[in-house]
Design a protein around this motif. Sequence first.
Motif, PDB file in Angstrom:
ATOM      1  N   ARG A  47       0.847  -1.200   0.000  1.00 48.59           N
ATOM      2  CA  ARG A  47       0.000   0.000   0.000  1.00 48.59           C
ATOM      3  C   ARG A  47       0.877   1.243   0.000  1.00 48.59           C
ATOM      4  O   ARG A  47       1.825   1.363   0.773  1.00 48.59           O
ATOM      5  CB  ARG A  47      -0.915   0.026   1.229  1.00 48.59           C
ATOM      6  N   PHE A  48       0.562   2.198  -0.908  1.00 43.49           N
ATOM      7  CA  PHE A  48       1.315   3.450  -1.038  1.00 43.49           C
ATOM      8  C   PHE A  48       0.352   4.630  -1.070  1.00 43.49           C
ATOM      9  O   PHE A  48      -0.787   4.510  -1.533  1.00 43.49           O
ATOM     10  CB  PHE A  48       2.096   3.521  -2.356  1.00 43.49           C
ATOM     11  N   ASN A  49       0.876   5.777  -0.672  1.00 45.69           N
ATOM     12  CA  ASN A  49       0.318   7.078  -1.046  1.00 45.69           C
ATOM     13  C   ASN A  49       1.353   7.759  -1.930  1.00 45.69           C
ATOM     14  O   ASN A  49       2.524   7.876  -1.542  1.00 45.69           O
ATOM     15  CB  ASN A  49       0.050   7.957   0.179  1.00 45.69           C
ATOM     16  N   PHE A  50       0.926   8.190  -3.132  1.00 39.60           N
ATOM     17  CA  PHE A  50       1.850   8.856  -4.050  1.00 39.60           C
ATOM     18  C   PHE A  50       1.807  10.357  -3.796  1.00 39.60           C
ATOM     19  O   PHE A  50       0.832  11.033  -4.131  1.00 39.60           O
ATOM     20  CB  PHE A  50       1.469   8.557  -5.504  1.00 39.60           C
ATOM     21  N   THR A  51       2.877  10.899  -3.220  1.00 42.17           N
ATOM     22  CA  THR A  51       2.887  12.312  -2.858  1.00 42.17           C
ATOM     23  C   THR A  51       3.036  13.217  -4.075  1.00 42.17           C
ATOM     24  O   THR A  51       2.809  14.423  -3.980  1.00 42.17           O
ATOM     25  CB  THR A  51       4.034  12.595  -1.870  1.00 42.17           C
ATOM     26  N   SER A  52       3.406  12.674  -5.212  1.00 49.95           N
ATOM     27  CA  SER A  52       3.533  13.486  -6.426  1.00 49.95           C
ATOM     28  C   SER A  52       2.219  13.551  -7.199  1.00 49.95           C
ATOM     29  O   SER A  52       2.133  14.268  -8.202  1.00 49.95           O
ATOM     30  CB  SER A  52       4.626  12.908  -7.329  1.00 49.95           C
ATOM     31  N   LEU A  53       1.216  12.792  -6.762  1.00 53.97           N
ATOM     32  CA  LEU A  53      -0.071  12.752  -7.464  1.00 53.97           C
ATOM     33  C   LEU A  53      -1.164  13.176  -6.490  1.00 53.97           C
ATOM     34  O   LEU A  53      -1.987  12.374  -6.051  1.00 53.97           O
ATOM     35  CB  LEU A  53      -0.342  11.348  -8.008  1.00 53.97           C
ATOM     36  N   CYS A  54      -1.127  14.438  -6.133  1.00 59.48           N
ATOM     37  CA  CYS A  54      -2.058  14.962  -5.134  1.00 59.48           C
ATOM     38  C   CYS A  54      -2.920  16.062  -5.742  1.00 59.48           C
ATOM     39  O   CYS A  54      -2.594  16.648  -6.778  1.00 59.48           O
ATOM     40  CB  CYS A  54      -1.310  15.517  -3.929  1.00 59.48           C
ATOM     41  N   SER A  55      -4.002  16.340  -5.075  1.00 55.57           N
ATOM     42  CA  SER A  55      -4.910  17.401  -5.497  1.00 55.57           C
ATOM     43  C   SER A  55      -4.744  18.609  -4.594  1.00 55.57           C
ATOM     44  O   SER A  55      -4.449  18.469  -3.400  1.00 55.57           O
ATOM     45  CB  SER A  55      -6.358  16.904  -5.433  1.00 55.57           C
ATOM     46  N   ALA A  56      -4.949  19.770  -5.161  1.00 50.72           N
ATOM     47  CA  ALA A  56      -4.867  20.996  -4.370  1.00 50.72           C
ATOM     48  C   ALA A  56      -6.028  21.107  -3.389  1.00 50.72           C
ATOM     49  O   ALA A  56      -5.962  21.864  -2.423  1.00 50.72           O
ATOM     50  CB  ALA A  56      -4.851  22.218  -5.286  1.00 50.72           C
ATOM     51  N   VAL A  57      -7.081  20.346  -3.627  1.00 53.12           N
ATOM     52  CA  VAL A  57      -8.279  20.481  -2.791  1.00 53.12           C
ATOM     53  C   VAL A  57      -8.558  19.220  -1.974  1.00 53.12           C
ATOM     54  O   VAL A  57      -9.566  19.164  -1.267  1.00 53.12           O
ATOM     55  CB  VAL A  57      -9.519  20.808  -3.658  1.00 53.12           C
ATOM     56  N   ALA A  58      -7.716  18.171  -2.091  1.00 53.08           N
ATOM     57  CA  ALA A  58      -8.014  16.931  -1.365  1.00 53.08           C
ATOM     58  C   ALA A  58      -6.733  16.139  -1.129  1.00 53.08           C
ATOM     59  O   ALA A  58      -5.635  16.684  -1.165  1.00 53.08           O
ATOM     60  CB  ALA A  58      -9.041  16.098  -2.141  1.00 53.08           C
ATOM     61  N   LYS A  59      -6.871  14.854  -0.937  1.00 49.04           N
ATOM     62  CA  LYS A  59      -5.775  13.973  -0.559  1.00 49.04           C
ATOM     63  C   LYS A  59      -4.933  13.571  -1.767  1.00 49.04           C
ATOM     64  O   LYS A  59      -5.185  13.987  -2.901  1.00 49.04           O
ATOM     65  CB  LYS A  59      -6.351  12.729   0.104  1.00 49.04           C
ATOM     66  N   CYS A  60      -3.940  12.706  -1.511  1.00 47.81           N
ATOM     67  CA  CYS A  60      -3.078  12.194  -2.574  1.00 47.81           C
ATOM     68  C   CYS A  60      -3.638  10.881  -3.118  1.00 47.81           C
ATOM     69  O   CYS A  60      -4.505  10.245  -2.518  1.00 47.81           O
ATOM     70  CB  CYS A  60      -1.669  11.968  -2.041  1.00 47.81           C
ATOM     71  N   THR A  61      -3.096  10.460  -4.257  1.00 50.53           N
ATOM     72  CA  THR A  61      -3.500   9.197  -4.858  1.00 50.53           C
ATOM     73  C   THR A  61      -3.032   8.037  -3.969  1.00 50.53           C
ATOM     74  O   THR A  61      -1.896   8.014  -3.497  1.00 50.53           O
ATOM     75  CB  THR A  61      -2.883   9.050  -6.252  1.00 50.53           C
ATOM     76  N   GLN A  62      -3.921   7.071  -3.758  1.00 53.30           N
ATOM     77  CA  GLN A  62      -3.626   5.919  -2.924  1.00 53.30           C
ATOM     78  C   GLN A  62      -3.689   4.639  -3.763  1.00 53.30           C
ATOM     79  O   GLN A  62      -4.509   4.530  -4.673  1.00 53.30           O
ATOM     80  CB  GLN A  62      -4.624   5.821  -1.769  1.00 53.30           C
ATOM     81  N   PHE A  63      -2.817   3.695  -3.411  1.00 55.90           N
ATOM     82  CA  PHE A  63      -2.726   2.453  -4.168  1.00 55.90           C
ATOM     83  C   PHE A  63      -2.649   1.274  -3.210  1.00 55.90           C
ATOM     84  O   PHE A  63      -1.918   1.312  -2.215  1.00 55.90           O
ATOM     85  CB  PHE A  63      -1.470   2.476  -5.053  1.00 55.90           C
ATOM     86  N   TRP A  64      -3.411   0.205  -3.515  1.00 55.16           N
ATOM     87  CA  TRP A  64      -3.372  -1.050  -2.764  1.00 55.16           C
ATOM     88  C   TRP A  64      -3.125  -2.200  -3.740  1.00 55.16           C
ATOM     89  O   TRP A  64      -3.620  -2.171  -4.871  1.00 55.16           O
ATOM     90  CB  TRP A  64      -4.699  -1.347  -2.069  1.00 55.16           C
ATOM     91  N   LEU A  65      -2.405  -3.207  -3.304  1.00 52.78           N
ATOM     92  CA  LEU A  65      -2.230  -4.424  -4.093  1.00 52.78           C
ATOM     93  C   LEU A  65      -2.179  -5.607  -3.144  1.00 52.78           C
ATOM     94  O   LEU A  65      -1.400  -5.615  -2.185  1.00 52.78           O
ATOM     95  CB  LEU A  65      -0.934  -4.383  -4.911  1.00 52.78           C
ATOM     96  N   THR A  66      -3.017  -6.607  -3.395  1.00 51.58           N
ATOM     97  CA  THR A  66      -2.934  -7.867  -2.669  1.00 51.58           C
ATOM     98  C   THR A  66      -2.901  -9.001  -3.675  1.00 51.58           C
ATOM     99  O   THR A  66      -3.587  -8.958  -4.703  1.00 51.58           O
ATOM    100  CB  THR A  66      -4.104  -8.037  -1.689  1.00 51.58           C
ATOM    101  N   GLY A  67      -2.071  -9.994  -3.426  1.00 53.32           N
ATOM    102  CA  GLY A  67      -1.896 -11.086  -4.366  1.00 53.32           C
ATOM    103  C   GLY A  67      -2.640 -12.340  -3.939  1.00 53.32           C
ATOM    104  O   GLY A  67      -2.934 -12.548  -2.756  1.00 53.32           O
ATOM    105  N   THR A  68      -2.956 -13.169  -4.912  1.00 55.83           N
ATOM    106  CA  THR A  68      -3.518 -14.495  -4.664  1.00 55.83           C
ATOM    107  C   THR A  68      -2.659 -15.507  -5.404  1.00 55.83           C
ATOM    108  O   THR A  68      -1.661 -15.154  -6.041  1.00 55.83           O
ATOM    109  CB  THR A  68      -4.976 -14.578  -5.154  1.00 55.83           C
ATOM    110  N   ALA A  69      -3.046 -16.774  -5.356  1.00 53.51           N
ATOM    111  CA  ALA A  69      -2.232 -17.808  -5.991  1.00 53.51           C
ATOM    112  C   ALA A  69      -2.109 -17.612  -7.494  1.00 53.51           C
ATOM    113  O   ALA A  69      -1.067 -17.904  -8.091  1.00 53.51           O
ATOM    114  CB  ALA A  69      -2.812 -19.194  -5.690  1.00 53.51           C
ATOM    115  N   HIS A  70      -3.168 -17.128  -8.143  1.00 52.59           N
ATOM    116  CA  HIS A  70      -3.162 -16.984  -9.605  1.00 52.59           C
ATOM    117  C   HIS A  70      -3.693 -15.625 -10.034  1.00 52.59           C
ATOM    118  O   HIS A  70      -4.267 -15.491 -11.116  1.00 52.59           O
ATOM    119  CB  HIS A  70      -4.010 -18.081 -10.259  1.00 52.59           C
TER     120      HIS A  70
END
Length: 643
Positions: free
Chosen positions: A24-47
């Motif tokens: 899980r990341f927050n990208f500080t270079s992809l933010c809005s002047a009026v709100a939060k930054c872009t957030q990313f989640w990744l979870t893996g499974t077997a396939h």
Amino acid sequence: QRKSYYQRNSIDSETAVWSPHLLRFNFTSLCSAVAKCTQFWLTGTAHGGVMRFEYPRHNATVAAGFSLASASGTESRYTDSSPSALALDFVASGQNGMNGTPKNMRHLVTMEVEVYQNGSRVDASQTGIATQKGNVEWQCPAFTDCGLVIRTGTSFISTEQAKLNLARETHGELEAVVAKGRATWNAVLNRVQVKLEEGTPAAVATEKNTMFYTCLYRALLFPRPLGEVDASGELMHRSPYDLKSNVYPGPVSTDSGFWDAYRAVYPMLHLFFPDYAEMVLEGWVNSIREHPQKFLTQWASPAQVNSMEGTMGEVTMAEAIVNGALSKDSASVAMEYCAGMALRDRPSFAKYKDTGYVPGKVSLTLGYYLCDFSVSRAAASMGQHSLATELEERSHGWDVLFDQQTQFFRPRSLTGGFSEPFDEYLWMGSYTEGGPWQYRFFVPHDPAKLREVYGAKSIYRSADPMRMCKLLNLTMTGPGTVSNVGMIHEEKEMQQHSFGQYSHNNQPVHHMLYMFAHAGCAETGQQWIHHTLESQYGKFGFSGDEDNGEMSSWYLLSSIGLYALAPGSGVYQIGAPSLFAEVEIRRPESLATGRQTGTLRVTRRGGAVSSRARWNGVEIDLAHGVPSIPYKELLAGGHLEFL
């Protein structure tokens, strides 16, 4: 390294999560002047896996999307679900024919892209999201929080199987998939419990526990099973090993380089996870069955990679036979493969058989001697006593490369003489990923004879039964000289991270600390084992390449006080006292092969050095001799105490 990654990619390091089940990341270079930054989640499974992007609201409509640059043959549609999702089917580029893989073996991917606005899922077909020139593009309306959830299923068998994998593994809320991944990893990692002494400072306890379980996680990433459960519930796989890439029943394995992994990965799996070892090894035997020449691929990714020398997979197959980890039929297949290699099929075998060495090749020749030993043990366990005797005798012929004048293993030429000039600090050439110092003690199957050879009287020096011990110490404490620094990265890593000529950053020396006991200085070896555990692994990472889980597996075995010095011997050498006050390894009560198992406990009373131990109540002298425990006893369970 992680800090540098954060800086390059503008990731908020304070909130980033790196774990087996979630990234899980927050990208500080992809933010809005009026709100939060872009957030990313990744979870893996077997396939497959699930990704989620959350984009902050802007005061104007913003175009957004992601690239499918690695895809070919992309087909898109909207699903019939309500709300609908954008569905994508494609082939991951770069797979066709890669690393010797049959051209019709394709990595098939299916995706379902769900669109969210202000926290609610909306109909994807009404948002304009679509594929354009290899990209997925859409627009986020002004003053709207937008999000994507991307569910992915993959398959080597078919697109329909990829869709089945997606449906089985990735549906539900992201948090539910994350929780399932967490539970899956915890079920595996919790099979090994470690405890430190009471009163250990919290910071020290956290660091040691983190390192142990990080190594356990990393070691279990390799090798990889390629099996997929079809619609009828049968385990199937598409083979990267046959010429037509057919689909077969049962398991198959890939992503393991035996040149590295035979040393510690498979011995660790046999000891810690014998049930998983059985499945993986059956998968390797299936790869032999499916190979047109009935060979074992020495470095599979997913098929043959032309990397590293020798046929060290022989050792792993022999170890599987000796340990009883294969079905009767599979053991016969594995033995036939090993015998074929040992009697005719190894590269440069004719020269090796005729002269006892491969001209110009020290590390390759020494590897063959170890293979001979391991296969001889497998042959004996299969009742092939004539073959066992032949290979056992041949395994002791390594002294043809030993030069009494320099006391190094040296390459011989076609005419029989030692190759000149000789530089003890020169890497590569005759010594794969090392030099004369790194291969100075590379006969882990025959240490008693090595001690005799080192200590023997010759025209160059008088007899000294402790000479091998002195040379081992010199390897640890002498200069880290390399004559040709810069040829491979392992040279610099040894000088930067390791000590003396002991390049723990790379695999060729990983047996060396266990040779101290055979040289008559066991307690000194215990000190160096603990020093290596404490100095070569830490918050900084590892001192060198992980290499298929081998670096982690060495740590796991050494940290509990056991090591398979010569895999295939059927025994584990007792090393240094465990890093932990108590270790408990829990296995299933019975295995697919019918073997019975029990819990293995390791405890210690003292510090880094111990002269005595007990195995199931029987006292063992660690200061004199070289004690070991048969694998079958360890598998049955018991209590090893360092006193």
